[in-house]
Design an enzyme around this catalytic site. Structure first.
Site, PDB file in Angstrom:
ATOM      1  N   HIS A  96     -74.285  27.211  21.926  1.00 58.96           N
ATOM      2  CA  HIS A  96     -74.109  27.413  20.484  1.00 58.96           C
ATOM      3  C   HIS A  96     -72.620  27.576  20.162  1.00 58.96           C
ATOM      4  CE1 HIS A  96     -74.950  29.196  16.460  1.00 58.96           C
ATOM      5  NE2 HIS A  96     -73.878  29.908  16.747  1.00 58.96           N
ATOM      6  N   GLU A  97     -71.931  28.422  20.928  1.00 55.80           N
ATOM      7  CA  GLU A  97     -70.506  28.636  20.693  1.00 55.80           C
ATOM      8  C   GLU A  97     -69.706  27.359  20.966  1.00 55.80           C
ATOM      9  OE1 GLU A  97     -69.537  31.180  19.179  1.00 55.80           O
ATOM     10  OE2 GLU A  97     -71.425  32.276  19.348  1.00 55.80           O
TER      11      GLU A  97
ATOM     12  N   HIS B  95     -69.694  25.155  17.977  1.00 58.50           N
ATOM     13  CA  HIS B  95     -68.653  25.491  16.995  1.00 58.50           C
ATOM     14  C   HIS B  95     -67.331  24.818  17.366  1.00 58.50           C
ATOM     15  CE1 HIS B  95     -70.908  28.244  14.561  1.00 58.50           C
ATOM     16  NE2 HIS B  95     -71.167  29.072  15.559  1.00 58.50           N
TER      17      HIS B  95
ATOM     18  N   ASP C 241     -76.631  25.678  16.165  1.00 56.81           N
ATOM     19  CA  ASP C 241     -77.954  25.841  16.773  1.00 56.81           C
ATOM     20  C   ASP C 241     -78.514  24.483  17.198  1.00 56.81           C
ATOM     21  OD1 ASP C 241     -77.935  28.560  16.443  1.00 56.81           O
ATOM     22  OD2 ASP C 241     -79.271  28.579  14.704  1.00 56.81           O
TER      23      ASP C 241
END
Length: 422
Positions: free
Chosen positions: A277-278, A281, A361
């Site tokens: 998820h990170e 980003h 996500d």
């Protein structure tokens, strides 16, 4: 003066009553029938006691959030109308002839007053978090964080105030544009410094100790084509029992950070999902888009601050006990305007943030192809933080920079391999 102050206090009390009735009586946080029995239904992964505690804690926390924000506005208003701000300025004018020292002294006194007025609500929030086993922080550590907050915010506020009055004196019409031009490099500088200078003041950061997990995370980063050779963990277990991970910083100071609570409570597949998820980003450059959005919003914000501040300082100067927009005693008025506009713009910021979080996500599920781990992760996050899975609309509108737990689990539960990314 008494009439204005009494009216302001009454308005605050009525506002607090409305918020109380909304959050504790009418705000709908129930689970829709279509969700009941699915992995997004908290009854399927929480015990009966956890369900009760999550509702109680979330309602109290949300109530405190909504009553604390306008409380600062009320303090600023009373300082102005009661003439306290004017008196503080007068004392400092007699004490020194140097304008920089007067500004620094005024900001210090104002900061102390606001901190002391806010302290009871902050203390209540801390005690409630302790009572619900969300916080694990000792009283000494909590006080230390409050002191650090003060000594970070005070010099920054002093610098900003000095620059504001200097620019206002230089150009009454375009000070806001010049201020924004200064804001750009200053903001970039803070983004660059935060991971290596500011964050370590509050917690200890160190390279991830679990070498096997580190290798798996770096392999995932390599699959995502992300140049990375280090992952950090932070000792948040000394302060909280909640779970989290995040990306912060710019350039060489960029850091991927895992809370040690996350490492203790989640299994490897769930940790890898969070890391994916990170990484999402990073891959989708959300940090840079967020930074760009912030700079754009600050430009618009400074423009409107200028218009509103000049109008109020001119029209209500007698009531507010100020001499005009150049008056140091008018600083609480400026701060109140900034705070109100920031609060009013939060729904837009939250909407953009929720969109980016949904993208991350989606990226995580496509990278890991392990929706079960993703679902379990969000369930554990909800349990650890005693979070409502489906908060009332007003709470989501003003507080949620992430989709709700229910929305995130539903999205993962409905994921089918091979679908196009949204």
């Amino acid at each position: 003066m008494r009439r204005w102050i009494s009216g302001a206090v009454l308005a605050y009390v009525l506002y607090g009553l409305f918020i109380y009735l909304y959050i504790f009586q009418s705000g709908d946080s129930s689970v829709p029938d279509s969700v009941k029995g699915t992995p997004a239904d908290p009854a399927t992964f929480m015990t009966g006691r956890e369900l009760i505690l999550s509702e109680e804690y979330s309602k109290i926390r949300n109530f405190l959030f909504f009553i604390k924000i306008p409380f600062d506005w009320l303090v600023f208003f009373i300082l102005l109308v009661a003439g306290f701000s004017k008196k503080i300025k007068s004392v400092l004018e007699r004490a020194t002839r140097f304008s920089y020292l007067r500004i620094a002294g005024y900001v210090f006194v104002l900061s102390v007053i606001v901190a002391l007025c806010s302290l009871p609500l902050d203390w209540i929030s801390y005690q409630i978090a302790l009572n619900y086993d969300i916080s694990a922080q000792s009283t000494g550590s909590w006080i230390k964080d409050q002191v650090i907050d003060f000594w970070i915010s005070f010099p920054l506020m002093t610098l900003v105030t000095i620059v504001f009055y200097a620019l206002l004196k230089k150009s009454e019409k375009r000070w806001w544009l010049y201020a924004w031009l200064i804001t750009v490099p200053f903001t970039l500088f803070l983004f660059f410094l935060q991971p290596v200078v500011i964050d370590p003041l509050y917690n200890d950061f160190y390279p991830l100790k679990d070498q096997e997990l580190k290798a798996d995370i770096l392999a995932l980063a390599d699959e995502a084509k992300i140049p990375a050779d280090q992952v950090y963990e932070v000792n948040m277990s000394e302060k909280t029992n909640t779970l989290n991970a995040y990306v912060t910083g710019l350039g060489n100071n960029k850091r991927i950070v895992l809370w040690d609570t996350t490492l203790k409570e989640l299994d490897k597949p769930e940790i890898l999902f969070i890391m994916a998820h990170e990484m999402g980003h990073y891959v989708m450059k959300h940090v840079y888009y967020g930074l760009g959005g912030y700079l754009l919003m600050s430009l618009l914000g400074l423009y409107f601050i200028d218009k509103i501040y000049r109008w109020l300082a001119s029209r209500y100067r007698t009531m507010l006990n100020i001499e005009g927009k150049h008056d140091l005693a008018a600083l609480p008025l400026l701060l109140a305007i900034v705070a109100i506009l920031s609060f009013l713009s939060s729904p837009l910021n939250n909407t953009v943030s929720r969109f980016m979080e949904r993208q991350a996500d989606q990226y995580a599920i496509e990278l890991t192809e392990d929706k079960e781990a993703g679902i379990k992760t969000f369930q554990e996050l909800s349990i650890a933080g005693l979070s409502q899975t489906n908060p009332p609309a007003l709470v989501k509108f003003f507080r949620y920079g992430h989709p709700t737990i229910m929305e995130r689990i539903q999205s993962l539960d409905n994921y089918k391999k091979g679908e196009d990314r949204e």
